[in-house]
Scaffold this motif. Structure first.
Motif, PDB file in Angstrom:
ATOM      1  N   ALA A  38       0.858  -1.170  -0.172  1.00  0.00           N
ATOM      2  CA  ALA A  38       0.015  -0.164   0.006  1.00  0.00           C
ATOM      3  C   ALA A  38       0.926   1.322  -0.143  1.00  0.00           C
ATOM      4  O   ALA A  38       2.168   1.280   0.108  1.00  0.00           O
ATOM      5  CB  ALA A  38      -0.837   0.011   1.314  1.00  0.00           C
ATOM      6  N   ARG A  39       0.241   2.576  -0.041  1.00  0.00           N
ATOM      7  CA  ARG A  39       1.151   3.628  -0.157  1.00  0.00           C
ATOM      8  C   ARG A  39       1.726   3.796   1.307  1.00  0.00           C
ATOM      9  O   ARG A  39       0.875   3.385   2.231  1.00  0.00           O
ATOM     10  CB  ARG A  39      -0.096   4.956  -0.407  1.00  0.00           C
ATOM     11  CG  ARG A  39      -0.635   4.812  -1.715  1.00  0.00           C
ATOM     12  CD  ARG A  39      -1.527   5.695  -2.065  1.00  0.00           C
ATOM     13  NE  ARG A  39      -2.263   5.670  -3.263  1.00  0.00           N
ATOM     14  CZ  ARG A  39      -3.586   5.049  -3.227  1.00  0.00           C
ATOM     15  NH1 ARG A  39      -4.098   4.574  -2.127  1.00  0.00           N
ATOM     16  NH2 ARG A  39      -4.203   4.997  -4.347  1.00  0.00           N
ATOM     17  N   THR A  67      -0.391   3.675   5.103  1.00  0.00           N
ATOM     18  CA  THR A  67      -1.467   3.117   5.074  1.00  0.00           C
ATOM     19  C   THR A  67      -1.505   1.780   6.096  1.00  0.00           C
ATOM     20  O   THR A  67      -0.552   1.117   6.005  1.00  0.00           O
ATOM     21  CB  THR A  67      -1.917   2.496   3.551  1.00  0.00           C
ATOM     22  OG1 THR A  67      -1.928   3.579   2.554  1.00  0.00           O
ATOM     23  CG2 THR A  67      -3.122   1.670   3.544  1.00  0.00           C
ATOM     24  N   ALA A  87      -7.476  -0.243   7.092  1.00  0.00           N
ATOM     25  CA  ALA A  87      -8.017   0.833   6.243  1.00  0.00           C
ATOM     26  C   ALA A  87      -8.218   0.480   4.759  1.00  0.00           C
ATOM     27  O   ALA A  87      -8.582   1.152   4.033  1.00  0.00           O
ATOM     28  CB  ALA A  87      -7.130   2.461   6.110  1.00  0.00           C
ATOM     29  N   VAL A  88      -7.511  -0.766   4.473  1.00  0.00           N
ATOM     30  CA  VAL A  88      -7.850  -1.385   3.118  1.00  0.00           C
ATOM     31  C   VAL A  88      -9.351  -1.607   2.926  1.00  0.00           C
ATOM     32  O   VAL A  88      -9.822  -2.650   3.642  1.00  0.00           O
ATOM     33  CB  VAL A  88      -6.702  -2.492   2.881  1.00  0.00           C
ATOM     34  CG1 VAL A  88      -7.012  -3.113   1.626  1.00  0.00           C
ATOM     35  CG2 VAL A  88      -5.443  -2.057   3.055  1.00  0.00           C
ATOM     36  N   LEU A 118      -0.913   2.544  -7.356  1.00  0.00           N
ATOM     37  CA  LEU A 118      -1.087   3.098  -6.274  1.00  0.00           C
ATOM     38  C   LEU A 118      -0.417   4.391  -6.153  1.00  0.00           C
ATOM     39  O   LEU A 118      -0.847   5.332  -5.608  1.00  0.00           O
ATOM     40  CB  LEU A 118      -0.650   2.298  -4.912  1.00  0.00           C
ATOM     41  CG  LEU A 118      -1.500   0.759  -4.874  1.00  0.00           C
ATOM     42  CD1 LEU A 118      -0.755  -0.043  -3.875  1.00  0.00           C
ATOM     43  CD2 LEU A 118      -2.898   1.072  -4.616  1.00  0.00           C
ATOM     44  N   ASP A 155      -6.632   0.725  -2.446  1.00  0.00           N
ATOM     45  CA  ASP A 155      -6.038   1.045  -1.204  1.00  0.00           C
ATOM     46  C   ASP A 155      -4.897   0.197  -1.224  1.00  0.00           C
ATOM     47  O   ASP A 155      -3.970   0.631  -0.538  1.00  0.00           O
ATOM     48  CB  ASP A 155      -6.927   0.858   0.180  1.00  0.00           C
ATOM     49  CG  ASP A 155      -8.189   1.595   0.016  1.00  0.00           C
ATOM     50  OD1 ASP A 155      -8.023   2.900  -0.216  1.00  0.00           O
ATOM     51  OD2 ASP A 155      -9.312   0.869   0.018  1.00  0.00           O
ATOM     52  N   ALA A 156      -4.815  -0.948  -1.522  1.00  0.00           N
ATOM     53  CA  ALA A 156      -3.750  -1.632  -1.555  1.00  0.00           C
ATOM     54  C   ALA A 156      -3.645  -2.527  -2.903  1.00  0.00           C
ATOM     55  O   ALA A 156      -4.621  -2.516  -3.663  1.00  0.00           O
ATOM     56  CB  ALA A 156      -3.826  -2.765  -0.379  1.00  0.00           C
ATOM     57  N   LEU A 215       2.344  -4.328   3.565  1.00  0.00           N
ATOM     58  CA  LEU A 215       1.260  -4.740   4.687  1.00  0.00           C
ATOM     59  C   LEU A 215       1.225  -6.039   5.290  1.00  0.00           C
ATOM     60  O   LEU A 215       0.899  -6.497   6.480  1.00  0.00           O
ATOM     61  CB  LEU A 215       0.019  -4.356   4.438  1.00  0.00           C
ATOM     62  CG  LEU A 215      -0.405  -2.794   3.811  1.00  0.00           C
ATOM     63  CD1 LEU A 215      -1.870  -2.525   3.646  1.00  0.00           C
ATOM     64  CD2 LEU A 215       0.193  -1.955   4.928  1.00  0.00           C
TER      65      LEU A 215
END
Length: 317
Positions: free
Chosen positions: A97-98, A101, A105-106, A145, A154-155, A171
């Motif tokens: 993910a960014r 993150t 939250a994904v 991303l 988000d991922a 992650l």
């Protein structure tokens, strides 16, 4: 595509960092040559047909989901191609993910459809309400991303080592459902003479049934069974002209120069309205094909010699 020497250019599903690139790295002849990243299997094979590349590396099967339908359909519809080698790549995935993150939250995951299928149990367990956006490759999913910070995903599911190419946070690691997962790749060129048999070979074909009648599939399979030819893969794909019409993608153990395989293919050709020979090539695992005496080359040669003698009127000894 840059104006590279087509005799020294290899196409593969890009961008850099994909499992396909890892498979191409196993090809000695490709070392030091130009590697051309493409967006899909069709583009890679069209490079070969058009002479822009000497060969293309494409995924054809994985140990979790089976055959790659896009590859099977492309090989059935694009003439003038020949598989000249196969390569195995162990496959596992990470979720990236960014920066900053958190996993909680994904909500949406970007991933290639094959990789997504190989991680679905982990995703359902850890992100039960997530959505999925398909990508052309897992590296492209990860790159998107950063390319589109406000994008819906988000991922992304990506190969290990992706952080060497992109500034992303990992992650989770080892998210593949099968830790022993392997993807099989094939190197495809324009039609070339078949190389000699090595004793550890595989032959790939595509065949259609003559009609949709009871026993038609069994009759096709008997062409191989009665000659002692083992099938390591058989999958059906819709021909597309009408409902109920299928072609069969088949991998068999052995080489077209093996007497039992040649005899089986002759029987299949008499039976099937369309047979596409994709190639005989060395197995990636180099495991030799073992057959019983009754299916050895010498038995077929002796049988033909016996028939020749009967026709010539030679005395039977």
């Amino acid at each position: 595509m840059p104006h590279a020497n087509p005799h020294e250019t290899y196409s593969y599903l890009g961008p850099a960092g994909t499992f396909t690139e890892a498979a191409l790295a196993q090809v000695p002849d490709a070392a030091g040559k130009t590697w051309h990243a493409v967006n899909n299997v069709g583009e890679a094979l069209e490079d070969v047909v058009a002479g822009r590349s000497v060969a293309a590396m494409i995924a054809i099967e994985n140990s979790v989901e089976g055959g790659v339908s896009a590859t099977q359909d492309a090989l059935a519809s694009i003439p003038g191609l020949r598989i000249i080698g196969e390569y195995l790549v162990p496959v596992n995935f990470v979720l990236v993910a960014r920066p900053g993150t958190m996993l909680a939250a994904v909500k949406v995951v970007n991933a290639h459809s094959v990789a997504y299928a190989q991680c679905h149990r982990w995703l359902e367990r850890n992100l039960p309400t997530h959505g999925h956006i398909p990508a052309s490759s897992n590296v492209a999913a990860a790159a998107s991303l950063l390319d589109d910070p406000a994008g819906a995903a988000d991922a992304a599911i990506a190969p290990p080592g992706i952080t060497a190419h992109h500034d992303l946070d990992v992650l989770a690691t080892d998210i593949g459902d099968n830790p022993n997962a392997v993807t099989r790749f094939v190197l495809v060129s324009r039609t070339v003479p078949t190389p000699p048999a090595t004793g550890a070979d595989k032959t790939s074909i595509i065949a259609e049934l003559p009609s949709d009648q009871p026993g038609a599939l069994l009759e096709m399979l008997e062409q191989f069974a009665t000659r002692g030819v083992n099938l390591s893969l058989i999958e059906s794909r819709p021909i597309g002209d009408t409902l109920g019409r299928y072609r069969f993608v088949i991998d068999l153990d052995g080489h077209i120069l093996d007497e039992r395989v040649a005899d089986a293919l002759l029987g299949l050709k008499r039976f099937s309205p369309k047979v596409i020979f994709l190639g005989s090539y060395p197995r990636a695992d180099r495991v030799r094909t073992e057959v019983t005496h009754r299916y050895g080359n010498e038995v077929f040669v002796e049988a033909r010699d016996w028939l020749r003698g009967l026709i010539a009127g030679e005395p039977e000894g």
